[in-house]
Design an enzyme around this catalytic site. Sequence first.
Site, PDB file in Angstrom:
ATOM      1  N   ASN A   1       0.664   4.312   1.125  1.00 60.00           N
ATOM      2  CA  ASN A   1       0.877   5.181   2.284  1.00 60.00           C
ATOM      3  C   ASN A   1       1.263   4.420   3.543  1.00 60.00           C
ATOM      4  O   ASN A   1       1.140   4.931   4.640  1.00 60.00           O
ATOM      5  CB  ASN A   1      -0.342   6.060   2.538  1.00 60.00           C
ATOM      6  N   CYS A   2       1.751   3.193   3.399  1.00 59.80           N
ATOM      7  CA  CYS A   2       2.268   2.438   4.540  1.00 59.80           C
ATOM      8  C   CYS A   2       3.781   2.616   4.600  1.00 59.80           C
ATOM      9  O   CYS A   2       4.457   2.567   3.583  1.00 59.80           O
ATOM     10  CB  CYS A   2       1.957   0.954   4.407  1.00 59.80           C
ATOM     11  N   LEU A   3       4.268   2.796   5.793  1.00 56.00           N
ATOM     12  CA  LEU A   3       5.707   2.967   5.978  1.00 56.00           C
ATOM     13  C   LEU A   3       6.408   1.633   5.924  1.00 56.00           C
ATOM     14  O   LEU A   3       5.928   0.619   6.174  1.00 56.00           O
ATOM     15  CB  LEU A   3       5.992   3.664   7.302  1.00 56.00           C
TER      16      LEU A   3
ATOM     17  N   PRO B   1       0.845  -1.200   0.000  1.00 59.69           N
ATOM     18  CA  PRO B   1       0.000   0.000   0.000  1.00 59.69           C
ATOM     19  C   PRO B   1       0.876   1.244   0.000  1.00 59.69           C
ATOM     20  O   PRO B   1       1.876   1.313   0.722  1.00 59.69           O
ATOM     21  CB  PRO B   1      -0.804  -0.124   1.302  1.00 59.69           C
TER      22      PRO B   1
END
Length: 111
Positions: free
Chosen positions: A109-111, A107
Amino acid sequence: MSNLVVNGQEIPLDKEGYLRNLSDWSRDAALQLANAEDIELTEEHWQVIELLQEFYREFELSPAMRPLVKYIGQHLGAEKGRSIYLMQLFPPSPAKVASKIAGLPKPTNCL
């Protein structure tokens, strides 16, 4: 880059262990990816994996946690559409781990 060997075929992975080619995904690949995450897949896991793949086909992206929870809730009901349920299935980061096992990209916007 590393590879995953599934039924004698080498499948390329990116540096974070996601499939480089979505078309390389299979249930056997998912089992190996889950094993690398110390997850034993149950019917509940497969329900989420299949919905993740459906989400990807519909929106052409891997969902972050909030849209994942909402999507699961819409399709499997409120009891399963909760963060804690997904955390129990795919610790420690359900959106990232479940996407990886489902053969989807990380994904965005996942770090």
